[in-house]
Design an enzyme around this catalytic site. Structure first.
Site, PDB file in Angstrom:
ATOM      1  N   ASP A 281      17.965  64.055   1.333  1.00  0.00           N
ATOM      2  CA  ASP A 281      17.350  65.382   1.386  1.00  0.00           C
ATOM      3  C   ASP A 281      15.832  65.224   1.326  1.00  0.00           C
ATOM      4  O   ASP A 281      15.307  64.328   0.638  1.00  0.00           O
ATOM      5  CB  ASP A 281      17.848  66.222   0.209  1.00  0.00           C
ATOM      6  CG  ASP A 281      17.262  67.621   0.201  1.00  0.00           C
ATOM      7  OD1 ASP A 281      17.819  68.488   0.896  1.00  0.00           O
ATOM      8  OD2 ASP A 281      16.235  67.828  -0.499  1.00  0.00           O
ATOM      9  N   ASN A 289       7.661  74.591   4.663  1.00  0.00           N
ATOM     10  CA  ASN A 289       7.876  75.806   5.446  1.00  0.00           C
ATOM     11  C   ASN A 289       6.925  76.920   5.008  1.00  0.00           C
ATOM     12  O   ASN A 289       6.359  77.644   5.837  1.00  0.00           O
ATOM     13  CB  ASN A 289       9.319  76.266   5.332  1.00  0.00           C
ATOM     14  CG  ASN A 289      10.276  75.397   6.132  1.00  0.00           C
ATOM     15  OD1 ASN A 289       9.888  74.856   7.172  1.00  0.00           O
ATOM     16  ND2 ASN A 289      11.506  75.261   5.659  1.00  0.00           N
ATOM     17  N   HIS A 294       7.420  77.452   9.663  1.00  0.00           N
ATOM     18  CA  HIS A 294       8.734  76.895  10.014  1.00  0.00           C
ATOM     19  C   HIS A 294       8.676  75.960  11.217  1.00  0.00           C
ATOM     20  O   HIS A 294       9.493  75.043  11.341  1.00  0.00           O
ATOM     21  CB  HIS A 294       9.725  78.040  10.288  1.00  0.00           C
ATOM     22  CG  HIS A 294      10.137  78.760   9.040  1.00  0.00           C
ATOM     23  ND1 HIS A 294      11.093  78.275   8.186  1.00  0.00           N
ATOM     24  CD2 HIS A 294       9.700  79.940   8.499  1.00  0.00           C
ATOM     25  CE1 HIS A 294      11.257  79.111   7.166  1.00  0.00           C
ATOM     26  NE2 HIS A 294      10.417  80.146   7.335  1.00  0.00           N
ATOM     27  N   ASP A 298      10.317  72.378  11.306  1.00  0.00           N
ATOM     28  CA  ASP A 298      11.221  71.846  12.343  1.00  0.00           C
ATOM     29  C   ASP A 298      10.718  70.514  12.883  1.00  0.00           C
ATOM     30  O   ASP A 298      11.494  69.586  13.126  1.00  0.00           O
ATOM     31  CB  ASP A 298      11.343  72.854  13.485  1.00  0.00           C
ATOM     32  CG  ASP A 298      12.086  74.121  13.074  1.00  0.00           C
ATOM     33  OD1 ASP A 298      12.759  74.079  12.025  1.00  0.00           O
ATOM     34  OD2 ASP A 298      11.986  75.137  13.800  1.00  0.00           O
ATOM     35  N   ASP A 314      22.330  48.488  12.518  1.00  0.00           N
ATOM     36  CA  ASP A 314      23.428  48.771  13.439  1.00  0.00           C
ATOM     37  C   ASP A 314      24.715  49.032  12.663  1.00  0.00           C
ATOM     38  O   ASP A 314      25.017  48.354  11.669  1.00  0.00           O
ATOM     39  CB  ASP A 314      23.639  47.586  14.399  1.00  0.00           C
ATOM     40  CG  ASP A 314      22.452  47.397  15.332  1.00  0.00           C
ATOM     41  OD1 ASP A 314      21.707  48.372  15.532  1.00  0.00           O
ATOM     42  OD2 ASP A 314      22.281  46.271  15.847  1.00  0.00           O
ATOM     43  N   GLU A 324      17.907  70.830   5.437  1.00  0.00           N
ATOM     44  CA  GLU A 324      17.178  69.560   5.459  1.00  0.00           C
ATOM     45  C   GLU A 324      18.005  68.419   4.883  1.00  0.00           C
ATOM     46  O   GLU A 324      17.477  67.364   4.545  1.00  0.00           O
ATOM     47  CB  GLU A 324      15.871  69.691   4.675  1.00  0.00           C
ATOM     48  CG  GLU A 324      16.028  69.886   3.191  1.00  0.00           C
ATOM     49  CD  GLU A 324      16.241  71.340   2.792  1.00  0.00           C
ATOM     50  OE1 GLU A 324      16.105  71.641   1.594  1.00  0.00           O
ATOM     51  OE2 GLU A 324      16.509  72.186   3.680  1.00  0.00           O
ATOM     52  N   ARG A 346      13.301  54.767   2.306  1.00  0.00           N
ATOM     53  CA  ARG A 346      12.565  55.753   1.484  1.00  0.00           C
ATOM     54  C   ARG A 346      11.120  55.312   1.266  1.00  0.00           C
ATOM     55  O   ARG A 346      10.182  56.114   1.383  1.00  0.00           O
ATOM     56  CB  ARG A 346      13.289  55.925   0.140  1.00  0.00           C
ATOM     57  CG  ARG A 346      12.568  56.848  -0.842  1.00  0.00           C
ATOM     58  CD  ARG A 346      13.146  56.705  -2.235  1.00  0.00           C
ATOM     59  NE  ARG A 346      12.949  55.355  -2.762  1.00  0.00           N
ATOM     60  CZ  ARG A 346      11.815  54.902  -3.281  1.00  0.00           C
ATOM     61  NH1 ARG A 346      10.752  55.679  -3.339  1.00  0.00           N
ATOM     62  NH2 ARG A 346      11.733  53.672  -3.768  1.00  0.00           N
TER      63      ARG A 346
END
Length: 418
Positions: A281, A289, A294, A298, A314, A324, A346
């Site tokens: 997330d 946003n 927005h 996106d 892979d 999200e 991350r």
């Protein structure tokens, strides 16, 4: 072309006639060598019986006609590219053969004995009859010269026998007449047989051409059907891909996720091995946003999918779970392996540049990882991964949390946009 159209109108079997004419020309060409070689033999038989100057005169005329025949046939073969060419040279070939027939029949006079000798005359007559039989076979293909051929060949022998023949010669004349009638019937029937054979050959050729054409058409239709089938298959595959793709980010959607979850669960039961999944997330996405709009949000989602897809090893697949939130499936990884892989991603995302956001903005992610055991319900696995994600949020975000490390369920749940 006008002559060809006229020929087609006057004779519907002009192709068969042209083939018979070619047969006639080939037979005439094949007869030249035996005819030229047989004249010395005939002269040897007549030597001492006939006048020498007559024999030389006959052989000279005969070889002259044969030489002319060679030239005409050579021209005919050089220009035999169209049926009209065959008809163009046919009269010259026919005239040469008629002249040759006249000389063969006239050899009875040229080879006539100086002193009466019935045995020699009968031998000469038999020789001429044998030559006539061979020429009948050769000329059977062209029915328009049969009468001329018979008349040219036998005019002088019959006249000679009627004019000066005795009882033996008259009996021979009677035999010759019977022989001529039988030869006439044979030639007429043989010509029809040849014509029918050629007509059958053309019919077979036309049938083969039609079969080849049908085969070519069937092949083209088969190729066209195969191309249409492949195009339809590609269209169906593209339709299924579009049905299972997220319209915004381009990654797989929840429909595809459910199908893959069921597949991996079934494979896990069959193999008896565990597998892993994760829910990741975007941290503080609601602020993106609210602050930048927005459209910027996106754009961040699209970039996230691009970056993570490039960094995933892979065999791992990414799906949009909602908003999200995204799910990563690792069918061949254990929980700790997937957590380590996502932790590396991350860290790279934390220092990445996001095109829709200011350069100073640090966009991080949090993720929860769970190990799915054989026979475990996929919904339960998703719930455990979701709890691990909430734990990562609760512990300060920008981290990866394993479901197996959870001691108790967090009391406070964070919203997905937090």
């Amino acid at each position: 072309m006008k002559r060809l159209a006229y020929l087609q109108q006057q004779n519907p079997h002009w192709r068969e006639e042209a083939d018979l004419t070619r047969y006639f020309v080939d037979a005439a060409h094949a007869s030249i060598a035996p005819a030229v070689c047989s004249t010395p033999l005939l002269a040897w038989i007549a030597y001492g019986e006939a006048s020498l100057w007559r024999m030389l005169c006959w052989m000279g005329l005969f070889w002259l006609v044969e030489w002319r025949l060679i030239l005409v046939i050579r021209q005919c073969r050089q220009h035999d590219t169209h049926p009209l060419s065959v008809y163009q040279y046919y009269p010259a070939v026919r005239d040469c053969l008629l002249a040759s027939s006249l000389l063969w029949g006239g050899c009875i006079w040229f080879m006539a004995p100086v002193q009466p000798d019935p045995a020699y005359q009968m031998l000469l007559l038999l020789w001429v009859a044998g030559i006539f039989a061979l020429l009948c076979i050769m000329m059977a293909a062209c029915r328009d010269i049969h009468v001329l051929f018979f008349a040219a060949f036998w005019a002088f022998p019959v006249f000679s026998l009627l004019n000066g023949g005795k009882r033996l010669e008259l009996l021979a004349l009677l035999g010759v007449s019977i022989y001529l009638l039988s030869q006439w019937r044979f030639v007429r029937g043989f010509q029809q047989t040849l014509f029918d054979t050629v007509q059958l050959k053309h019919a077979n050729q036309n049938m083969m051409d039609k079969l080849v054409e049908m085969h070519v058409q069937a092949t083209m239709q088969r190729v066209s059907l195969e191309e249409n089938r492949q195009a339809l298959q590609m269209a169906v595959a593209e339709g299924e891909r579009l049905l299972e793709c997220d319209a915004l980010t381009g990654c797989f959607n929840q429909r595809a996720l459910r199908r893959q979850l069921d597949k991996y669960a079934a494979d896990s039961i069959a193999s008896g091995s565990s597998w892993s999944l994760s829910i990741l997330d975007l941290d503080h996405f609601k602020q993106v946003n609210d602050t930048f709009g927005h459209q910027a949000g996106d754009a961040v989602l699209e970039q996230l999918v691009q970056k993570v897809s490039q960094l995933l090893p892979d065999g791992l697949q990414m799906f949009r779970y909602g908003g999200e939130e995204f799910v990563v499936l690792a069918p061949a990884m254990q929980e700790a392996e997937l957590a380590a892989c996502l932790d590396g991603i991350r860290q790279q995302l934390a220092v990445s540049r996001w095109e829709a956001l200011p350069a100073s903005w640090q966009q991080t992610i949090s993720a929860g990882v769970v190990a799915c055991q054989p026979g475990e319900q996929v919904n339960h696995c998703l719930q455990q991964a979701d709890l691990a994600l909430y734990a990562a949020k609760h512990r300060g975000r920008n981290r990866i949390c394993l479901a197996s490390d959870l001691v108790d369920v967090p009391l406070k749940r964070f919203s997905h946009s937090s």
